[in-house]
Design an enzyme around this catalytic site. Structure first.
Site, PDB file in Angstrom:
ATOM      1  N   GLY A 145       0.799  -1.226   0.000  1.00 48.54           N
ATOM      2  CA  GLY A 145       0.000   0.000   0.000  1.00 48.54           C
ATOM      3  C   GLY A 145       0.826   1.268   0.000  1.00 48.54           C
ATOM      4  N   HIS A 197       1.349   0.255 -13.408  1.00 48.36           N
ATOM      5  CA  HIS A 197       2.054  -0.989 -13.693  1.00 48.36           C
ATOM      6  C   HIS A 197       3.561  -0.717 -13.667  1.00 48.36           C
ATOM      7  CE1 HIS A 197       2.527  -5.051 -15.235  1.00 48.36           C
ATOM      8  NE2 HIS A 197       3.524  -4.558 -15.957  1.00 48.36           N
TER       9      HIS A 197
HETATM   10  C1  GAR Z   1       3.416  -1.331  -7.500  1.00 47.80           C
HETATM   11  O1  GAR Z   1       4.768  -1.304  -7.866  1.00 47.80           O
HETATM   12  C2  GAR Z   1       2.555  -1.525  -8.732  1.00 47.80           C
HETATM   13  O2  GAR Z   1       3.118  -0.986  -9.894  1.00 47.80           O
HETATM   14  C3  GAR Z   1       2.470  -3.017  -8.813  1.00 47.80           C
HETATM   15  O3  GAR Z   1       2.361  -3.452  -7.481  1.00 47.80           O
HETATM   16  C4  GAR Z   1       3.110  -2.562  -6.656  1.00 47.80           C
HETATM   17  C5  GAR Z   1       2.304  -2.234  -5.413  1.00 47.80           C
HETATM   18  O4  GAR Z   1       3.110  -1.616  -4.464  1.00 47.80           O
HETATM   19  N1  GAR Z   1       1.361  -3.426  -9.616  1.00 47.80           N
HETATM   20  C6  GAR Z   1       1.402  -4.456 -10.446  1.00 47.80           C
HETATM   21  O5  GAR Z   1       2.368  -5.176 -10.562  1.00 47.80           O
HETATM   22  C7  GAR Z   1       0.114  -4.667 -11.247  1.00 47.80           C
HETATM   23  N2  GAR Z   1       0.334  -5.584 -12.323  1.00 47.80           N
HETATM   24  P1  GAR Z   1       2.474  -0.896  -3.209  1.00 47.80           P
HETATM   25  O6  GAR Z   1       1.496  -1.877  -2.573  1.00 47.80           O
HETATM   26  O7  GAR Z   1       3.628  -0.602  -2.301  1.00 47.80           O
HETATM   27  O8  GAR Z   1       1.785   0.352  -3.686  1.00 47.80           O
END
Ligand code: GAR
Length: 188
Positions: free
Chosen positions: A12, A104
């Site tokens: 998050g 992404h």
């Molecule tokens: C982020 O880096 C986002 O780009 C990725 O998950 C991470 C979440 O981080 N999303 C994907 O890979 C979607 N295909 P966070 O929970 O620390 O915000």
């Protein structure tokens, strides 16, 4: 007033940045956090900011309209996916056409699609010997990572960098740009 629902199931950190960015904003409010994991750290972020959260299970998500009904009550106008890995069901896409965006961690169309998320992306980027990577913000449609691209930011890869270091660089870009891009879109 724009009322945003953030879908997140991981740490998050992006959700936290977005919440922080719109705290006290006169026209944009983060109104709810949706997660598919009842222990996701993002739920802590929500409660410490007094933002309600909804934990959704797979069956309810794909076979009912209860989430849309909750969103109608909360007057949600915009949906942000920040580390949410389930494909968005057709009925939600129709209810919020062009009002759902995703971040992404690669330069789409490279390294997108089912199974390409989080560290899987950065390991694949490293294995392919890419000289640059980055992040993409795009509209969400019924296919993984294929909606219209709104914004990209890139960073060069040094051959000595590990996938973990690449991940950190990409997350920095996400934190820097995602809240600002959301604000720009909602002002248009
Ligand atoms: C982020 O880096 C986002 O780009 C990725 O998950 C991470 C979440 O981080 N999303 C994907 O890979 C979607 N295909 P966070 O929970 O620390 O915000």
């Amino acid at each position: 007033m724009h009322k945003i629902a953030i879908f997140a199931s991981g740490t998050g950190s992006n959700a936290a940045k977005i919440i922080e960015h719109f705290k006290d904003h006169p026209a944009i409010q983060v109104a709810v956090i949706v997660s598919n994991k009842n222990k996701a750290p993002v739920l802590q972020v929500a409660s410490s900011n007094n933002i309600p959260s909804i934990v959704i299970d797979k069956e309810r998500f794909y076979t009912t309209s209860t989430l849309i009904e909750s969103f109608e009550k909360l007057e949600i106008t915009f949906i942000v996916l920040a580390g949410f890995l389930w494909l968005i069901p057709q009925r939600l896409i129709e209810a919020y056409r062009n009002k759902i965006i995703n971040v992404h961690p690669s330069l789409l169309p490279k390294f997108g699609g089912k199974g390409m998320y989080g560290m899987n992306v950065h390991r694949a980027v490293k294995a392919a010997g890419e000289t640059k990577t980055g992040m993409t913000i795009h509209y969400v449609n019924e296919h993984y990572d294929e909606g219209k691209i709104i914004f990209q930011a890139q960073t060069l890869i040094d051959q000595a960098q590990s996938p973990e270091e690449i991940a950190r660089k990409v997350q920095e870009l996400e934190h820097e740009h995602f809240p600002v891009v959301i604000e720009r879109l909602l002002k248009e």
